[in-house]
Motif scaffolding. Structure first.
Motif, PDB file in Angstrom:
ATOM      1  N   ALA A 109      49.557 -26.072  -3.732  1.00  0.00           N
ATOM      2  CA  ALA A 109      49.133 -24.778  -4.361  1.00  0.00           C
ATOM      3  C   ALA A 109      49.897 -23.715  -3.610  1.00  0.00           C
ATOM      4  N   PHE A 110      50.068 -23.599  -2.480  1.00  0.00           N
ATOM      5  CA  PHE A 110      50.577 -22.609  -1.700  1.00  0.00           C
ATOM      6  C   PHE A 110      52.083 -22.325  -2.082  1.00  0.00           C
ATOM      7  N   ALA A 111      52.582 -23.504  -2.219  1.00  0.00           N
ATOM      8  CA  ALA A 111      54.352 -23.495  -2.580  1.00  0.00           C
ATOM      9  C   ALA A 111      54.315 -22.763  -3.771  1.00  0.00           C
ATOM     10  N   ALA A 112      53.476 -22.951  -4.785  1.00  0.00           N
ATOM     11  CA  ALA A 112      53.564 -22.325  -6.097  1.00  0.00           C
ATOM     12  C   ALA A 112      53.129 -20.803  -5.916  1.00  0.00           C
ATOM     13  N   ALA A 113      52.413 -20.517  -5.047  1.00  0.00           N
ATOM     14  CA  ALA A 113      52.066 -18.936  -4.829  1.00  0.00           C
ATOM     15  C   ALA A 113      53.094 -18.550  -4.025  1.00  0.00           C
ATOM     16  N   ALA A 114      53.598 -18.989  -2.977  1.00  0.00           N
ATOM     17  CA  ALA A 114      54.632 -18.356  -2.332  1.00  0.00           C
ATOM     18  C   ALA A 114      56.076 -17.803  -3.204  1.00  0.00           C
ATOM     19  N   LEU A 115      56.178 -18.970  -3.964  1.00  0.00           N
ATOM     20  CA  LEU A 115      57.544 -18.974  -4.831  1.00  0.00           C
ATOM     21  C   LEU A 115      57.339 -17.832  -5.759  1.00  0.00           C
ATOM     22  N   GLY A 116      55.992 -17.478  -6.297  1.00  0.00           N
ATOM     23  CA  GLY A 116      55.868 -16.606  -7.119  1.00  0.00           C
ATOM     24  C   GLY A 116      55.735 -17.376  -8.581  1.00  0.00           C
ATOM     25  N   ALA A 117      55.123 -16.739  -9.575  1.00  0.00           N
ATOM     26  CA  ALA A 117      54.637 -17.305 -10.697  1.00  0.00           C
ATOM     27  C   ALA A 117      56.012 -17.318 -11.499  1.00  0.00           C
ATOM     28  N   ALA A 118      55.934 -18.428 -12.695  1.00  0.00           N
ATOM     29  CA  ALA A 118      56.587 -18.720 -13.471  1.00  0.00           C
ATOM     30  C   ALA A 118      58.451 -18.295 -13.005  1.00  0.00           C
ATOM     31  N   CYS A 119      59.002 -18.926 -12.504  1.00  0.00           N
ATOM     32  CA  CYS A 119      60.372 -18.796 -12.007  1.00  0.00           C
ATOM     33  C   CYS A 119      61.529 -19.470 -12.861  1.00  0.00           C
ATOM     34  N   ALA A 120      61.238 -19.830 -14.028  1.00  0.00           N
ATOM     35  CA  ALA A 120      62.290 -20.534 -14.728  1.00  0.00           C
ATOM     36  C   ALA A 120      63.348 -19.670 -15.488  1.00  0.00           C
ATOM     37  N   LEU A 121      63.927 -18.593 -14.896  1.00  0.00           N
ATOM     38  CA  LEU A 121      64.813 -17.872 -15.184  1.00  0.00           C
ATOM     39  C   LEU A 121      66.289 -18.494 -15.472  1.00  0.00           C
ATOM     40  N   PRO A 122      67.130 -18.468 -16.619  1.00  0.00           N
ATOM     41  CA  PRO A 122      68.373 -18.989 -16.433  1.00  0.00           C
ATOM     42  C   PRO A 122      69.174 -18.298 -15.511  1.00  0.00           C
ATOM     43  N   ALA A 123      70.235 -18.909 -14.860  1.00  0.00           N
ATOM     44  CA  ALA A 123      70.983 -18.485 -13.907  1.00  0.00           C
ATOM     45  C   ALA A 123      72.045 -17.383 -14.567  1.00  0.00           C
ATOM     46  N   GLY A 167      63.186  -8.386  -8.260  1.00  0.00           N
ATOM     47  CA  GLY A 167      62.873  -9.384  -9.251  1.00  0.00           C
ATOM     48  C   GLY A 167      61.475  -9.471  -9.569  1.00  0.00           C
ATOM     49  N   ARG A 168      61.119  -9.102 -10.911  1.00  0.00           N
ATOM     50  CA  ARG A 168      59.548  -9.329 -11.136  1.00  0.00           C
ATOM     51  C   ARG A 168      58.975 -10.802 -11.039  1.00  0.00           C
ATOM     52  N   ASP A 169      59.710 -11.749 -11.547  1.00  0.00           N
ATOM     53  CA  ASP A 169      59.242 -13.109 -11.746  1.00  0.00           C
ATOM     54  C   ASP A 169      59.996 -14.065 -10.581  1.00  0.00           C
ATOM     55  N   ALA A 170      61.001 -13.574  -9.991  1.00  0.00           N
ATOM     56  CA  ALA A 170      61.708 -14.432  -9.134  1.00  0.00           C
ATOM     57  C   ALA A 170      62.562 -13.510  -8.102  1.00  0.00           C
ATOM     58  N   ALA A 171      62.617 -13.983  -6.849  1.00  0.00           N
ATOM     59  CA  ALA A 171      63.281 -13.106  -5.677  1.00  0.00           C
ATOM     60  C   ALA A 171      64.701 -13.211  -6.431  1.00  0.00           C
ATOM     61  N   THR A 172      65.258 -11.976  -6.229  1.00  0.00           N
ATOM     62  CA  THR A 172      66.775 -11.582  -6.221  1.00  0.00           C
ATOM     63  C   THR A 172      67.624 -11.819  -4.818  1.00  0.00           C
ATOM     64  N   ASN A 226      75.556 -12.057  -4.433  1.00  0.00           N
ATOM     65  CA  ASN A 226      74.228 -12.455  -3.771  1.00  0.00           C
ATOM     66  C   ASN A 226      72.885 -11.589  -4.654  1.00  0.00           C
ATOM     67  N   ALA A 227      73.258 -10.724  -4.977  1.00  0.00           N
ATOM     68  CA  ALA A 227      72.406  -9.878  -5.900  1.00  0.00           C
ATOM     69  C   ALA A 227      71.793 -10.619  -6.930  1.00  0.00           C
ATOM     70  N   ALA A 228      73.129 -11.477  -7.641  1.00  0.00           N
ATOM     71  CA  ALA A 228      72.733 -12.148  -8.864  1.00  0.00           C
ATOM     72  C   ALA A 228      71.879 -13.361  -8.523  1.00  0.00           C
ATOM     73  N   ALA A 229      72.010 -13.961  -7.422  1.00  0.00           N
ATOM     74  CA  ALA A 229      71.444 -15.184  -6.947  1.00  0.00           C
ATOM     75  C   ALA A 229      69.941 -14.964  -7.133  1.00  0.00           C
ATOM     76  N   THR A 230      69.052 -15.787  -7.748  1.00  0.00           N
ATOM     77  CA  THR A 230      67.547 -15.793  -7.708  1.00  0.00           C
ATOM     78  C   THR A 230      67.127 -16.964  -7.168  1.00  0.00           C
ATOM     79  N   SER A 231      65.716 -16.725  -6.683  1.00  0.00           N
ATOM     80  CA  SER A 231      65.073 -18.183  -6.403  1.00  0.00           C
ATOM     81  C   SER A 231      64.854 -18.930  -7.676  1.00  0.00           C
ATOM     82  N   ALA A 232      65.228 -18.867  -8.764  1.00  0.00           N
ATOM     83  CA  ALA A 232      65.200 -19.683 -10.099  1.00  0.00           C
ATOM     84  C   ALA A 232      66.406 -20.480  -9.986  1.00  0.00           C
ATOM     85  N   ASP A 233      67.703 -20.106  -9.316  1.00  0.00           N
ATOM     86  CA  ASP A 233      68.815 -21.035  -9.429  1.00  0.00           C
ATOM     87  C   ASP A 233      69.256 -21.442  -7.946  1.00  0.00           C
TER      88      ASP A 233
END
Length: 543
Positions: free
Chosen positions: A10-24, A235-240, A424-431
């Motif tokens: 549960a912690f891992a999910a919270a720390a990574l943020g919600a719904a990070c399934a963004l295309p690269a 990034g709203r849903d994922a870290a940039t 670097n700016a374009a890289a997100t925690s989703a990819d």
């Protein structure tokens, strides 16, 4: 390997943020990369006129802090002295502030950035009544404190996330003196960078622990990212900025771009320095002053040492004393191999007092506490080896830094600036997936589940290979415990201090002895906030 508890999942999910399934999406080409850093070696052929970066097909949604919420002007940082048994109210809220001419929306604790400087006495206990008035779930992590794990601010382990409008009561105790700090542990990449951080100063129970000085000051160094006179959103849903971390381009000390301090000839100032930046390592100096290093993360060193520079990775602290022999201006500098930043200055007034001598104190109590660990584990093999790696998904994998292919040679031990710009700016925690790997069994990140017994120290090797997709430095932080650095690249350390974070440069190995003195469920992670948001964390238990 033991299965990880559901709480840590549960912690891992919270720390990574919600719904990070963004295309690269589509990454910028090499010309655009070099346009961002045209002076970088290997970019000569790509020094093109400025042009807009190619837009990603599915760029991540971006937002500013507290969009849509009312915001009030930020206030100066107060100093709050708490006595044993006191209760203090701490509120995360939205403020506005102008920095370097740019209007910013920020998060703040009790309306100030940094948040209130909390001063407590070693051995005391206080309660913090926390209220969340921002637009995201959050917690407060009390960085470096050996407290009850249920008060450590880790969502899904010791407490649930605090939702907008929610409250949580933290009950804190302070077994160790030194300078600590507090910050969120959900979306650190967003919330901490947007202003949620402050110092917690634990005064020693023994008033003679440090030498006499004329004044003591706490300074927090940070940076903020401003482009074209505007705040760069998050990034709203994922870290940039998931490859190197989000480097700011405006330097701050206690929230100011040009901090001014005062001293007189013959005086001694003791400065408590904290690095609250997401990614930037600072190399701090005060040319024109005599400087000695007297403390670090967890209080005093074994002995004082004269130094020219102190290097602080994200989350590290240093305690230094400055002596002034001449009237004039002493700059506060951050100096890298390629650039020098002036962060502020100390105006030294003339006085009749004679310049003071630089006394180097020996701290027998610190030496006694650490000596047995060094003797026992100095030549012993490590019980665990943890290595550092990065993986990228799909097309994004081609846009990490390949130093050899670009003609740069091997990686620099420390990357002092964002050398990748738009890539670097374009890289997100989703990819992008940053990895801590247990070399014994191959488990990675939150699949690593170490168990330690209370009072039984353990030697751990932190290995940061020079090869791979994008080798760079990593500040590794252990929650709820303290450790001693034994050796760096096999060379023994000759002056020890209790630590909770250590910088592991690219191509290096650092040996530590962890003192598992505090029972509970804990974690260790890279303190580059975007790396944490990209998965770079492990779990461990102290029984």
């Amino acid at each position: 390997m033991k299965p990880r508890p559901s709480s840590l999942t549960a912690f891992a999910a919270a720390a990574l943020g919600a719904a990070c399934a963004l295309p690269a999406g589509a990454a910028p080409d090499m010309a655009e990369h070099c346009r961002q850093m045209p002076g970088m070696a290997g970019c000569e052929a790509f020094r093109l006129p400025a042009a807009a970066a190619p837009a990603a097909a599915d760029a991540p949604a971006m937002q500013l802090p507290g969009a849509g919420l009312p915001a009030k002007p930020a206030q100066p940082t107060p100093v709050v002295e708490l006595k044993d048994g006191d209760t203090y109210r701490l509120r995360a809220e939205v403020v506005t502030r102008t920095v370097a001419g740019a209007p910013l929306r920020l998060y703040a604790y009790n309306g100030s950035v940094p948040g209130p400087l909390l001063k407590v006495r070693q051995g005391s206990r206080v309660a913090i009544e926390f209220e969340n008035a921002i637009d995201q779930d959050t917690t407060v992590h009390w960085h470096g404190l050996r407290i009850d794990y249920r008060m450590d601010g880790v969502p899904g382990v010791g407490q649930p996330p605090v939702p907008p409008g929610g409250r949580f009561r933290y009950e804190l105790s302070f077994p160790d003196e030194g300078m600590y700090w507090y910050h969120p542990h959900i979306r650190e990449d967003f919330q901490q960078d947007a202003g949620l951080y402050g110092n917690l100063w634990v005064l020693p129970a023994d008033a003679r622990a440090y030498g006499p000085v004329d004044r003591e000051l706490a300074l927090i160094v940070d940076d903020v990212l401003i482009e074209d006179g505007r705040q760069v959103p998050f990034g709203r849903d994922a870290a940039t900025h998931a490859l190197m971390g989000r480097f700011g381009n405006v330097m701050l000390v206690n929230g100011d771009t040009d901090v001014r301090l005062q001293a007189r000839v013959g005086e001694t100032l003791r400065l408590y320095l904290t690095n609250a930046a997401n990614a930037r390592t600072f190399a701090l100096s005060f040319p024109g002053a005599r400087m000695k290093r007297v403390g670090g993360d967890g209080g005093r060193y074994e002995r004082d040492a004269v130094v020219d520079t102190v290097t602080l990775a994200p989350s590290e602290r240093a305690i230094v004393e400055l002596g002034f022999d001449h009237a004039g201006r002493v700059p506060l500098l951050h100096t890298t191999p390629a650039r020098r930043y002036e962060l502020g200055r100390i105006e030294v007034a003339a006085a009749d007092a004679a310049p003071g001598a630089t006394e180097l104190r020996e701290n027998a109590d610190v030496q006694a506490a650490i000596a047995a660990l060094v003797e026992r584990f100095g030549d012993a093999p490590p019980a665990h080896v943890l290595s550092m790696h990065v993986e990228r998904a799909g097309a994004a994998a081609g846009h990490a830094m390949d130093h050899a292919a670009m003609g740069h040679g091997g990686p620099a031990p420390i990357e002092w600036e964002d050398a990748m710009g738009a890539a670097n700016a374009a890289a997100t925690s989703a990819d992008t997936r940053w990895v801590l790997r247990d070399e014994a069994g191959g488990a990675e990140n939150m699949d690593v589940r170490w168990t330690f017994r209370r009072g039984e120290p353990v030697k751990i090797r932190l290995r940061n290979p020079a090869g791979g997709l994008h080798p760079m430095q990593h500040p590794i932080h252990f929650h709820g415990q303290r450790f001693v650095v034994l050796a760096v690249d096999g060379k023994p350390v000759d002056n020890h201090v209790w630590k909770d974070t250590v910088l592991v440069p690219a191509g290096s190995a650092v040996d530590i002895v962890l003192d598992p003195s505090n029972p509970g469920e804990w974690m260790a992670h890279c303190h580059i906030a975007e790396h944490l948001s990209s998965g770079m964390m492990i779990g461990f238990r102290v029984e």
